[in-house]
Design a protein around this motif. Structure first.
Motif, PDB file in Angstrom:
ATOM      1  N   ILE A 107       4.557   1.470 -10.280  1.00  0.00           N
ATOM      2  CA  ILE A 107       4.708   1.129 -11.698  1.00  0.00           C
ATOM      3  C   ILE A 107       5.790   2.049 -12.262  1.00  0.00           C
ATOM      4  CG2 ILE A 107       3.605   1.143 -13.968  1.00  0.00           C
ATOM      5  CD1 ILE A 107       1.108   0.094 -12.730  1.00  0.00           C
ATOM      6  N   GLU A 144      -8.200   4.610  -4.009  1.00  0.00           N
ATOM      7  CA  GLU A 144      -7.235   4.001  -3.082  1.00  0.00           C
ATOM      8  C   GLU A 144      -7.958   3.716  -1.771  1.00  0.00           C
ATOM      9  OE1 GLU A 144      -3.969   2.719  -3.120  1.00  0.00           O
ATOM     10  OE2 GLU A 144      -4.743   2.175  -1.151  1.00  0.00           O
ATOM     11  N   ASP A 169     -12.838   2.071  -1.973  1.00  0.00           N
ATOM     12  CA  ASP A 169     -12.587   0.738  -2.526  1.00  0.00           C
ATOM     13  C   ASP A 169     -13.271   0.665  -3.886  1.00  0.00           C
ATOM     14  OD1 ASP A 169     -12.635  -2.022  -3.114  1.00  0.00           O
ATOM     15  OD2 ASP A 169     -12.540  -2.502  -0.984  1.00  0.00           O
ATOM     16  N   ASP A 190      -4.114  -1.998 -10.752  1.00  0.00           N
ATOM     17  CA  ASP A 190      -2.874  -2.479 -10.137  1.00  0.00           C
ATOM     18  C   ASP A 190      -3.217  -2.682  -8.666  1.00  0.00           C
ATOM     19  OD1 ASP A 190      -0.367  -3.008  -9.156  1.00  0.00           O
ATOM     20  OD2 ASP A 190       0.418  -0.979  -9.428  1.00  0.00           O
ATOM     21  N   GLN A 215      -4.687  -6.049  -5.602  1.00  0.00           N
ATOM     22  CA  GLN A 215      -4.912  -7.467  -5.349  1.00  0.00           C
ATOM     23  C   GLN A 215      -6.254  -7.890  -5.964  1.00  0.00           C
ATOM     24  OE1 GLN A 215      -4.283  -5.092  -3.051  1.00  0.00           O
ATOM     25  NE2 GLN A 215      -3.027  -5.870  -1.368  1.00  0.00           N
TER      26      GLN A 215
HETATM   27  C1  LIG Z   1       0.983  -1.790  -5.923  1.00  0.00           C
HETATM   28  S1  LIG Z   1       0.013  -0.497  -5.321  1.00  0.00           S
HETATM   29  C2  LIG Z   1      -0.332   0.542  -6.717  1.00  0.00           C
HETATM   30  C3  LIG Z   1       0.870   1.351  -7.133  1.00  0.00           C
HETATM   31  C4  LIG Z   1       0.554   2.395  -8.190  1.00  0.00           C
HETATM   32  N1  LIG Z   1       0.130   1.801  -9.431  1.00  0.00           N
HETATM   33  C5  LIG Z   1       1.778   3.284  -8.427  1.00  0.00           C
HETATM   34  O1  LIG Z   1       2.301   3.287  -9.576  1.00  0.00           O
HETATM   35  O2  LIG Z   1       2.210   3.981  -7.517  1.00  0.00           O
HETATM   36  C6  LIG Z   1      -1.552  -1.294  -5.062  1.00  0.00           C
HETATM   37  C7  LIG Z   1      -2.536  -0.418  -4.300  1.00  0.00           C
HETATM   38  O3  LIG Z   1      -3.860  -0.909  -4.496  1.00  0.00           O
HETATM   39  C8  LIG Z   1      -4.600  -0.597  -3.344  1.00  0.00           C
HETATM   40  N2  LIG Z   1      -5.822  -1.403  -3.412  1.00  0.00           N
HETATM   41  C9  LIG Z   1      -5.926  -2.756  -3.284  1.00  0.00           C
HETATM   42  N3  LIG Z   1      -7.197  -3.139  -3.436  1.00  0.00           N
HETATM   43  C10 LIG Z   1      -7.924  -2.013  -3.670  1.00  0.00           C
HETATM   44  C11 LIG Z   1      -9.301  -1.763  -3.915  1.00  0.00           C
HETATM   45  N4  LIG Z   1     -10.176  -2.757  -3.914  1.00  0.00           N
HETATM   46  N5  LIG Z   1      -9.713  -0.480  -4.139  1.00  0.00           N
HETATM   47  C12 LIG Z   1      -8.814   0.545  -4.107  1.00  0.00           C
HETATM   48  N6  LIG Z   1      -7.499   0.359  -3.855  1.00  0.00           N
HETATM   49  C13 LIG Z   1      -7.050  -0.903  -3.661  1.00  0.00           C
HETATM   50  C14 LIG Z   1      -3.620  -0.940  -2.227  1.00  0.00           C
HETATM   51  O4  LIG Z   1      -3.977  -0.335  -1.002  1.00  0.00           O
HETATM   52  C15 LIG Z   1      -2.303  -0.407  -2.786  1.00  0.00           C
HETATM   53  O5  LIG Z   1      -2.058   0.904  -2.383  1.00  0.00           O
END
Ligand SMILES: C[S@@+](CC[C@H](N)C(=O)[O-])C[C@H]1O[C@@H](n2cnc3c(N)ncnc32)[C@H](O)[C@@H]1O
Length: 245
Positions: A75, A120, A147, A163, A165
């Motif tokens: 972001i 994360e 998670d 942020d 899925q």
């Molecule tokens: C686009 S990145 C986030 C970037 C972050 N906002 C930044 O500014 O650096 C999305 C992250 O969400 C994590 N993620 C996806 N589903 C998740 C969940 N259910 N619980 C925790 N982390 C999750 C992914 O592994 C990934 O690292």
């Protein structure tokens, strides 16, 4: 004026180059300088390496982000600034975030005084985000390799920021973790995701629901002639806001 310590992170700000580093014996294309000599001296000094002048200052967020390790998509400050202006987040706020990713949003929120509890699920991104927080000295970022769908441990949270899925699957958990008046913020790349989130938001007692996009168009001025730059970053993400009442 704050003094430089041996653990300080310093920015050497030059006319064409900048370096973020600790006070070490440093060499670059312009020359070298033993920065250890600056320990105990106040920030703001000017030094020379060869013919090039540098000012020694404290790094700001944008300097740190340039030196931070990157994993998944981040972001950008143009979007974190919108999150700050809409929610009014600031010192003392308890923020829950998922996923941590590269920790760029975590650092943007931590530098203004929020305490960030970041989830994360992937080990490699947990290591990148917690490594960045440590490298830049943020003690108010707590990254958990977990998670968020397994539950939000924090209670009476001022803001939940998603942020990740399928963020719509976490809206109910976010609602339960939020304090009255607290904000849910969702960053989504695709409009279909925004729609799914909206459907979930509608099932709960949220108000002040809005979707925003932040579009920046940079201008150039060359030889007295000014115009928008030819290329721009056309899309990063949509920001959905909803406030618990
Ligand atoms: C686009 S990145 C986030 C970037 C972050 N906002 C930044 O500014 O650096 C999305 C992250 O969400 C994590 N993620 C996806 N589903 C998740 C969940 N259910 N619980 C925790 N982390 C999750 C992914 O592994 C990934 O690292």
């Amino acid at each position: 004026m704050e003094k430089i310590t041996q653990d300080s992170l310093i920015l050497l700000l030059g006319r064409t180059k900048k370096y973020v580093l600790k006070p070490v014996n440093f060499s670059c294309e312009f020359g070298s300088y033993d920065l250890r000599k600056l320990v105990g001296k106040p920030f703001g000094r000017r030094i020379k390496m060869g013919k090039e002048g540098f000012v020694v200052v404290k790094p700001k967020l944008q300097d740190m982000l340039k030196k931070a390790k990157r994993g998944p998509q981040v972001i950008l400050p143009k979007d974190s600034a919108v999150i700050m202006s809409v929610t009014g987040c600031g010192p003392g706020w308890k923020v829950v975030e998922a996923g941590a990713g590269s920790g760029f949003l975590s650092m943007a929120l931590a530098i203004i005084g929020c305490t960030v509890h970041s989830y994360e699920r992937r080990k490699e991104f947990f290591e990148i985000s917690s490594g960045n927080a440590k490298k830049f000295g943020f003690t108010n970022i707590k990254v958990r390799n977990a998670d968020i769908k397994d539950g939000i441990k924090e209670k009476n949270v001022d803001m939940v920021m998603l942020d990740m899925q399928n963020p719509h699957e976490v809206v109910e958990k976010a609602f339960n973790a939020l304090t009255a008046g607290g904000w849910l913020v969702v960053y989504s790349m695709h409009i279909e995701e925004v729609r799914n989130v909206h459907e979930e938001i509608a099932k709960h007692a949220f108000t002040e629901v809005k979707i925003l996009e932040s579009i920046h168009r940079e201008w150039q001025s060359l030889g007295g002639m000014s115009r928008p730059k030819t290329f721009m970053l056309a899309h990063t993400g949509f920001l959905t806001f909803a406030r618990k009442f």
